[in-house]
Design an enzyme around this catalytic site. Structure first.
Site, PDB file in Angstrom:
ATOM      1  N   SER A   1       0.822  -1.215   0.000  1.00 57.50           N
ATOM      2  CA  SER A   1       0.000   0.000   0.000  1.00 57.50           C
ATOM      3  C   SER A   1       0.852   1.259   0.000  1.00 57.50           C
ATOM      4  O   SER A   1       1.946   1.285   0.574  1.00 57.50           O
ATOM      5  CB  SER A   1      -0.870  -0.009   1.255  1.00 57.50           C
ATOM      6  OG  SER A   1      -1.528   1.218   1.417  1.00 57.50           O
TER       7      SER A   1
ATOM      8  N   LYS B   1       1.470  -3.303   6.522  1.00 56.60           N
ATOM      9  CA  LYS B   1       1.896  -3.538   5.130  1.00 56.60           C
ATOM     10  C   LYS B   1       3.420  -3.421   5.006  1.00 56.60           C
ATOM     11  O   LYS B   1       4.066  -4.204   4.306  1.00 56.60           O
ATOM     12  CB  LYS B   1       1.184  -2.556   4.194  1.00 56.60           C
ATOM     13  CG  LYS B   1      -0.318  -2.810   4.067  1.00 56.60           C
ATOM     14  CD  LYS B   1      -0.586  -4.110   3.326  1.00 56.60           C
ATOM     15  CE  LYS B   1      -2.039  -4.459   3.221  1.00 56.60           C
ATOM     16  NZ  LYS B   1      -2.282  -5.735   2.542  1.00 56.60           N
TER      17      LYS B   1
ATOM     18  N   TYR C   1      -2.336   0.312  10.092  1.00 56.10           N
ATOM     19  CA  TYR C   1      -2.550  -0.384   8.821  1.00 56.10           C
ATOM     20  C   TYR C   1      -1.306  -0.271   7.929  1.00 56.10           C
ATOM     21  O   TYR C   1      -0.801  -1.266   7.397  1.00 56.10           O
ATOM     22  CB  TYR C   1      -3.780   0.199   8.100  1.00 56.10           C
ATOM     23  CG  TYR C   1      -3.860  -0.231   6.660  1.00 56.10           C
ATOM     24  CD1 TYR C   1      -4.125  -1.561   6.339  1.00 56.10           C
ATOM     25  CD2 TYR C   1      -3.624   0.672   5.624  1.00 56.10           C
ATOM     26  CE1 TYR C   1      -4.156  -1.982   5.009  1.00 56.10           C
ATOM     27  CE2 TYR C   1      -3.659   0.266   4.303  1.00 56.10           C
ATOM     28  CZ  TYR C   1      -3.924  -1.058   3.999  1.00 56.10           C
ATOM     29  OH  TYR C   1      -3.951  -1.474   2.693  1.00 56.10           O
TER      30      TYR C   1
END
Ligand code: UDP
Length: 346
Positions: A128, A158, A154
């Site tokens: 991401s 990643k 988050y």
């Protein structure tokens, strides 16, 4: 090729299955159906009875994944399965690390043990642009060599999993059994497959474009802009919205181009940024509805401006976005949501 698609019942994973099947590959989708849907799996099975299977399992369930890899003789993994909401990750970081990291390691254990210990050959990871956090201003548009410094749990899940994958790929090289590893750092993915079969159905839905479309369709009374005093031309966040079919094309190209023994990372975004207000204007144009928008406080974890410098993916994979008109991206999302007011429950 023979491909395991984790998160195959989700929004992006199901679009990947559809495209890979269309290209003639054998595909097994694996999903715990926490956020994915059985219905697209049934539709793909009906259309591709011989080359598609769905396995209802968690990607952290190494035993189930190993059995799936072995019995179906799968040698390539596209790993989409993840929790993927920035705001939610701030509220429950441990859940995000458990799912995106611990379960991801379970998946890798199975990938390593598959085929009598020879392991799988190709791994393509959904990373991401959230791994970049707030890039320095001289790195916007963002190239792959931009420092990675996430602003949310988050984004960290990643980034950590990128590191884990690189270490795993290096170990495979040391063992004289190399793997092809591609990490695709997505910008904001939007739109639906243009045949109208698959769409975006999230519960909860928090992404900007579907939330705005819900407001246009009267499914919610209004919507909010999270932050209006960011240091951007109109005060709202800027993102790069890539159409889901273009995103999947990048996976197909990466699968064919990344050689065994190579580790590659590519950004996938069109190379143009749109502010939240510009996206809302597009949704209003496409829908013809002037829905109510409120200004609201900033959402924790949001980066200010992120859009891609697509030079590397263009020159290396020959990828270029085919759909660059934001109204076309929004229209493809709008058409599916209008035709499926209850998502996959219709
Ligand atoms: N956003 C917003 N209102 C919403 C949903 C999102 O203002 O109801 C903003 C959000 O703060 C971010 C941008 O829209 O700046 C894109 O958010 P989204 O959740 O779609 O994707 P993200 O960039 O978080 O992956």
């Amino acid at each position: 090729m023979r491909i395991l698609v984790t998160g195959g019942a989700g929004y992006i994973g199901s679009h990947a299955c559809q495209r890979l099947l269309k290209d003639g590959h054998t595909v097994v989708a694996l999903d715990n159906l926490l956020r994915g849907h059985q219905k697209p799996m049934d539709m793909l099975k009906a259309a591709h009875a011989k080359s598609f299977n769905f396995v209802h399992a968690d990607l952290g369930d190494s035993k189930a994944v190993l059995e799936t890899l072995d019995t179906n003789e799968l040698d390539t993994v596209m790993h989409f399965g993840a929790l993927a909401y920035v705001g939610e990750s701030v509220e429950d970081p441990l859940w995000y690390y458990r799912n995106n990291i611990s379960s991801g390691i379970g998946l890798l254990d199975a990938c390593d043990a598959a085929h009598g210990g020879k392991g799988i050959k190709r791994f393509i990871f959904s990373s991401s642009c959230a791994t970049y956090g707030n890039p320095p201003t001289n790195m916007i548009p963002v190239p792959e060599h931009c420092p990675q410094s996430p602003t949310s749990p988050y984004g960290y899940t990643k980034l950590h999993f990128e590191h884990i994958l690189k270490d795993y790929a290096n170990k495979r090289t040391i063992d004289n059994n190399p793997i092809a590893l591609t990490m695709l750092r997505y910008f904001n993915v939007a739109g639906s497959d243009r045949t109208g079969m698959l769409g975006e159905d999230h519960t909860p839905e928090t992404h900007l474009i579907p939330v705005a479309i819900d407001a246009a369709l009267g499914k919610r009374e209004s919507m909010s802009i999270f932050g209006t005093d960011y240091p951007t031309p109109d005060g709202t966040n800027i993102r790069d919205y890539v159409h889901v079919e273009d995103l999947i094309s990048a996976h197909a190209l990466a699968m064919d181009s990344t050689q065994i023994g190579q580790i590659e990372a590519f950004n996938v975004g069109i190379g143009k940024g749109y502010s939240v207000r510009e996206i809302l204007d597009s949704v209003k144009r496409v829908s013809g509805v002037d829905f109510t928008v409120h200004d609201a406080p900033k959402r924790a974890g949001d980066a200010i401006a992120l859009y891609n410098n697509p030079a590397k993916i263009k020159s290396t994979l020959g990828w270029d976005a085919q759909i660059t008109d934001i109204d076309e991206v929004v229209a493809s999302a709008f058409n599916w949501l209008k035709d499926h007011p209850n998502g996959y429950r219709d």
